[in-house]
Design a protein around this motif. Structure first.
Motif, mmCIF file in Angstrom:
data_model
loop_
_atom_site.group_PDB
_atom_site.id
_atom_site.type_symbol
_atom_site.label_atom_id
_atom_site.label_comp_id
_atom_site.label_asym_id
_atom_site.label_seq_id
_atom_site.Cartn_x
_atom_site.Cartn_y
_atom_site.Cartn_z
ATOM 1 N N TYR A 22 0.519 -8.118 1.042
ATOM 2 C CA TYR A 22 -0.721 -8.434 0.327
ATOM 3 C C TYR A 22 -1.866 -7.546 0.832
ATOM 4 N N GLN A 23 -1.990 -7.423 2.140
ATOM 5 C CA GLN A 23 -3.071 -6.615 2.710
ATOM 6 C C GLN A 23 -2.915 -5.139 2.343
ATOM 7 N N ILE A 24 -1.698 -4.648 2.389
ATOM 8 C CA ILE A 24 -1.452 -3.232 2.052
ATOM 9 C C ILE A 24 -1.744 -3.015 0.560
ATOM 10 N N ALA A 25 -1.417 -4.002 -0.269
ATOM 11 C CA ALA A 25 -1.732 -3.917 -1.702
ATOM 12 C C ALA A 25 -3.237 -3.773 -1.898
ATOM 13 N N ARG A 26 -4.007 -4.583 -1.197
ATOM 14 C CA ARG A 26 -5.475 -4.513 -1.316
ATOM 15 C C ARG A 26 -6.009 -3.167 -0.828
ATOM 16 N N MET A 27 -5.417 -2.653 0.248
ATOM 17 C CA MET A 27 -5.866 -1.360 0.777
ATOM 18 C C MET A 27 -5.600 -0.242 -0.225
ATOM 19 N N PHE A 28 -4.425 -0.277 -0.861
ATOM 20 C CA PHE A 28 -4.125 0.724 -1.895
ATOM 21 C C PHE A 28 -5.019 0.524 -3.124
ATOM 22 N N LEU A 29 -5.247 -0.717 -3.491
ATOM 23 C CA LEU A 29 -6.040 -1.015 -4.678
ATOM 24 C C LEU A 29 -7.475 -0.500 -4.538
ATOM 25 N N TYR A 30 -8.059 -0.732 -3.358
ATOM 26 C CA TYR A 30 -9.472 -0.380 -3.158
ATOM 27 C C TYR A 30 -9.676 0.941 -2.412
ATOM 28 N N GLY A 31 -8.584 1.595 -2.011
ATOM 29 C CA GLY A 31 -8.718 2.857 -1.288
ATOM 30 C C GLY A 31 -9.328 2.673 0.091
ATOM 31 N N ALA A 32 -8.995 1.580 0.750
ATOM 32 C CA ALA A 32 -9.523 1.278 2.087
ATOM 33 C C ALA A 32 -8.499 1.687 3.143
ATOM 34 N N GLY A 33 -8.736 2.821 3.789
ATOM 35 C CA GLY A 33 -7.827 3.289 4.828
ATOM 36 C C GLY A 33 -6.619 4.035 4.284
ATOM 37 N N LEU A 34 -6.447 3.982 2.990
ATOM 38 C CA LEU A 34 -5.350 4.660 2.297
ATOM 39 C C LEU A 34 -5.919 5.276 1.028
ATOM 40 N N GLU A 35 -5.263 6.315 0.541
ATOM 41 C CA GLU A 35 -5.707 6.885 -0.729
ATOM 42 C C GLU A 35 -5.474 5.839 -1.821
ATOM 43 N N GLN A 36 -6.467 5.636 -2.662
ATOM 44 C CA GLN A 36 -6.350 4.634 -3.727
ATOM 45 C C GLN A 36 -5.165 4.956 -4.629
ATOM 46 N N ASP A 37 -4.330 3.942 -4.869
ATOM 47 C CA ASP A 37 -3.144 4.093 -5.705
ATOM 48 C C ASP A 37 -2.840 2.720 -6.304
ATOM 49 N N GLU A 38 -3.315 2.500 -7.512
ATOM 50 C CA GLU A 38 -3.184 1.186 -8.134
ATOM 51 C C GLU A 38 -1.736 0.811 -8.421
ATOM 52 N N ALA A 39 -0.900 1.792 -8.768
ATOM 53 C CA ALA A 39 0.510 1.492 -9.056
ATOM 54 C C ALA A 39 1.226 1.017 -7.791
ATOM 55 N N THR A 40 0.966 1.678 -6.665
ATOM 56 C CA THR A 40 1.568 1.246 -5.399
ATOM 57 C C THR A 40 1.002 -0.109 -4.989
ATOM 58 N N ALA A 41 -0.276 -0.313 -5.227
ATOM 59 C CA ALA A 41 -0.894 -1.610 -4.943
ATOM 60 C C ALA A 41 -0.169 -2.715 -5.719
ATOM 61 N N ALA A 42 0.114 -2.450 -6.981
ATOM 62 C CA ALA A 42 0.797 -3.441 -7.815
ATOM 63 C C ALA A 42 2.199 -3.738 -7.294
ATOM 64 N N GLN A 43 2.895 -2.725 -6.814
ATOM 65 C CA GLN A 43 4.245 -2.946 -6.268
ATOM 66 C C GLN A 43 4.198 -3.859 -5.047
ATOM 67 N N TRP A 44 3.241 -3.598 -4.137
ATOM 68 C CA TRP A 44 3.126 -4.445 -2.946
ATOM 69 C C TRP A 44 2.632 -5.845 -3.308
ATOM 70 N N ALA A 45 1.688 -5.942 -4.234
ATOM 71 C CA ALA A 45 1.184 -7.252 -4.659
ATOM 72 C C ALA A 45 2.308 -8.065 -5.288
ATOM 73 N N SER A 46 3.142 -7.414 -6.077
ATOM 74 C CA SER A 46 4.273 -8.093 -6.717
ATOM 75 C C SER A 46 5.261 -8.613 -5.675
ATOM 76 N N ALA A 47 5.541 -7.793 -4.668
ATOM 77 C CA ALA A 47 6.465 -8.219 -3.612
ATOM 78 C C ALA A 47 5.928 -9.462 -2.901
ATOM 79 N N ALA A 48 4.643 -9.427 -2.557
ATOM 80 C CA ALA A 48 4.036 -10.559 -1.859
ATOM 81 C C ALA A 48 3.946 -11.786 -2.779
ATOM 82 N N ALA A 49 3.622 -11.565 -4.051
ATOM 83 C CA ALA A 49 3.530 -12.673 -5.011
ATOM 84 C C ALA A 49 4.888 -13.350 -5.181
ATOM 85 N N ASN A 50 5.934 -12.543 -5.259
ATOM 86 C CA ASN A 50 7.283 -13.104 -5.404
ATOM 87 C C ASN A 50 7.740 -13.858 -4.158
ATOM 88 N N SER A 51 7.075 -13.612 -3.035
ATOM 89 C CA SER A 51 7.365 -14.367 -1.806
ATOM 90 C C SER A 51 6.645 -15.705 -1.794
#
Length: 139
Positions: A22-51
C-alpha cells in the motif's frame, strides 16, 4: 530519506507485506521518493487490496473511479469501495453511498445509499450526514 524508505518498503512489498504494498503504491502514485508511475501504483494497490487492507481497497476504488493507472471502471470502483466500507472505512462508505444514490457504476438504490451514508455520518462525516438527509428527503 524517501529513497531509502522506498528501497526497504519495496523489499517488504515483494515479500507480500500488504502495508508495504500500500505504501509503495502511494509513493508511485504521488511520485514521493520514486518516479511517479500510476500503472505500477495500481499494481501494488491491487495486491494490497486483494490482501484485504481497507486503505488499499479504498485507494484502488479511487484509482478505478478516476482512471488513474488503470482503465476507469465504475463497477470495480464500487466493488472496492464496498470491500473497504464493510471494514468501516468512512470515505469508502461515503463514496459507495454517493454511487448508489446516483446509480453510478451500480444499480441506483436509495435505501442502500442512505444506509452507507448513515454509516459514514455516524463516524463524523458531516458531508455524508447532509447527503443522507437529501437522499432520505427525496425518497
Amino acid at each position: 530519506d524517501l529513497e531509502w524508505a522506498a528501497h526497504w518498503l519495496n523489499q517488504a512489498a515483494q515479500k507480500g507485506d500488504s502495508r508495504a504494498q500500500y505504501q509503495i503504491a502511494r509513493m508511485f502514485l504521488y511520485g514521493a521518493g520514486l518516479e511517479q508511475d500510476e500503472a505500477t501504483a495500481a499494481q501494488w494497490a491491487s495486491a494490497a487490496a486483494n490482501s484485504g487492507l481497507q486503505d488499499a481497497q479504498y485507494l484502488m476504488g479511487t484509482m478505478l473511479l478516476s482512471g488513474q493507472g488503470v482503465e476507469q471502471n465504475m463497477a470495480w470502483a464500487a466493488h472496492w469501495f464496498e470491500q473497504a466500507a464493510l471494514q468501516g472505512h468512512v470515505d469508502a462508505q461515503y463514496n459507495l453511498g454517493l454511487m448508489l444514490e446516483s446509480g453510478d457504476g451500480v444499480p441506483e438504490d436509495k435505501e442502500k445509499a442512505a444506509y452507507w451514508l448513515e454509516k459514514a455520518a455516524s463516524q463524523g462525516d458531516d458531508e455524508a450526514a447532509k447527503t443522507r438527509e437529501e437522499v432520505q428527503g427525496a425518497a
